[in-house]
Design an enzyme around this catalytic site. Structure first.
Site, PDB file in Angstrom:
ATOM      1  N   HIS A  21     -34.064  26.110  94.165  1.00 34.27           N
ATOM      2  CA  HIS A  21     -34.007  25.521  95.491  1.00 34.27           C
ATOM      3  C   HIS A  21     -35.105  26.058  96.399  1.00 34.27           C
ATOM      4  O   HIS A  21     -35.624  25.331  97.243  1.00 34.27           O
ATOM      5  CB  HIS A  21     -32.652  25.728  96.161  1.00 34.27           C
TER       6      HIS A  21
ATOM      7  N   HIS B  74     -28.075  14.333 104.475  1.00 34.20           N
ATOM      8  CA  HIS B  74     -27.029  14.757 103.547  1.00 34.20           C
ATOM      9  C   HIS B  74     -25.658  14.639 104.201  1.00 34.20           C
ATOM     10  O   HIS B  74     -25.526  14.487 105.405  1.00 34.20           O
ATOM     11  CB  HIS B  74     -27.276  16.161 102.983  1.00 34.20           C
TER      12      HIS B  74
ATOM     13  N   SER C 183     -27.047  14.395  98.938  1.00 34.25           N
ATOM     14  CA  SER C 183     -28.267  14.736  99.670  1.00 34.25           C
ATOM     15  C   SER C 183     -29.365  13.761  99.278  1.00 34.25           C
ATOM     16  O   SER C 183     -29.753  13.689  98.105  1.00 34.25           O
ATOM     17  CB  SER C 183     -28.685  16.170  99.352  1.00 34.25           C
TER      18      SER C 183
END
Length: 340
Positions: free
Chosen positions: A289, A313, A209
């Site tokens: 996250h 990603h 990513s």
């Protein structure tokens, strides 16, 4: 609006998407499109690990470049650097192929050259996935600068539907139409002399990513580097140091290197996960996250369409026979060694 799943890989769904058919994403995103004849891609991570000044590491990096330039080498490759949790320098060169026969012809001698014998003061490793394209997805915020595996694709899609919601990553993988992609088995260590092989398990998950801020101007760059990147780094450090408890076997947060070896204004996180579901749980619900997501959304809402930051990603859920992991003279938390 297109489906992220190419037409030739669409099938009758037995597992439903997370959004209805009339869902409209709030901003555009794009996916890589391979030629229909391409049914498998290869991504090969060749790493060098060392501490301090190690002339052998410089020689090894030259050797990788020569291996990649040799007959049957990758159609595209890039290189990145990071310092791991034990203070070891790691430089990872990643090659991409869309022709498995060409890769196989290249790999046997390259493997022997890379992990076949000890080198002074450095470790070397090879991590390879060769998934069928039905086990793989990509996502880009902009269609005009492919990175990673997308650099070997034929083209980019138009705007796709399956993004900007929790579950979009899974919905973009063609196999998800009929398969839950649950993991089976546990990683095992095999010793072959000085080489250490890891045999993982079915449906191991890889994510790369990335972020590219090279096009940003002064105020946007400051906003990214001051407000977003530190939060991103905290999340990356969590996965590196404590990810095993949530199903992340290993994580690297790397700065990409330009062709002359200088540090670029691009970075990416790359990690191995027990399952796609474990990656999804972290993305959807873990505080680290959620902080990244919040910082990114604030950044993008502040700048709107003028934002020049590029994001992408690639995610693969690999079958057991699509994986290869081998390490020589590396510390025991290197890559998939951490899983055993």
């Amino acid at each position: 609006m297109e489906s992220a799943i190419p037409l030739h890989l669409e099938t009758q769904r037995t597992r439903h998407k997370r959004v209805p058919d009339d869902y409209q994403p709030p901003y555009p995103s794009f996916v890589a499109r391979y030629k229909p004849a391409v049914n498998r891609v290869v991504m090969a991570y060749l790493g060098v690990q060392y501490r301090g000044v190690a002339p052998a590491a410089t020689d090894a990096l030259t050797e990788i470049a020569e291996l990649f330039a040799a007959e049957n080498g990758p159609s595209h490759w890039d290189r990145a650097h990071y310092v791991d949790q034990f203070g070891h320098e790691n430089v990872v060169s990643v090659g991409y192929w869309d022709d498995v026969a060409r890769f196989d012809a290249w790999f046997a001698p390259a493997r022997e050259a890379w992990t076949g014998s000890q080198r002074d003061d450095i470790g070397t490793f090879i991590e390879v996935l060769r998934p069928i394209v039905a086990r793989h997805e990509t996502l880009f915020s902009s269609p005009d600068r492919p990175e990673g595996v997308a650099a070997i694709a034929a083209d980019m899609s138009g705007e796709v539907q399956e993004h900007a919601y929790w579950g979009g990553m899974r919905d973009r993988i063609p196999l998800s139409q009929t398969d839950a992609m649950t993991p089976g088995g546990a990683p095992e260590l095999i010793r072959a002399g000085a080489r250490l092989r890891v045999v993982a398990h079915d449906n191991l998950c890889l994510i790369r990513s990335g972020q590219d801020w090279s096009d940003t101007e002064t105020s946007e760059r400051k906003l990214y580097l001051d407000d977003v990147e530190p939060v991103l780094r905290q999340g990356m450090d969590f996965l590196r140091d404590d990810g095993l408890g949530i199903g992340c076997y290993a994580h690297r947060y790397m700065r990409m290197l330009a062709a002359d070896g200088s540090v670029s204004e691009k970075s990416y996180g790359q990690s191995w996960w027990k399952s796609l579901a474990a990656l999804e749980r972290w993305a959807e619900s873990h505080p680290t996250h959620l902080k990244i997501f919040g910082a990114a959304m604030k950044y993008l809402s502040t700048l709107g369409p003028s934002a020049k930051l590029r994001l992408y990603h690639e995610v693969t859920v690999a079958a057991a026979d699509e994986q290869f992991f081998e390490y020589l003279n590396c510390h025991p938390k290197t890559g998939m060694l951490a899983a055993v």
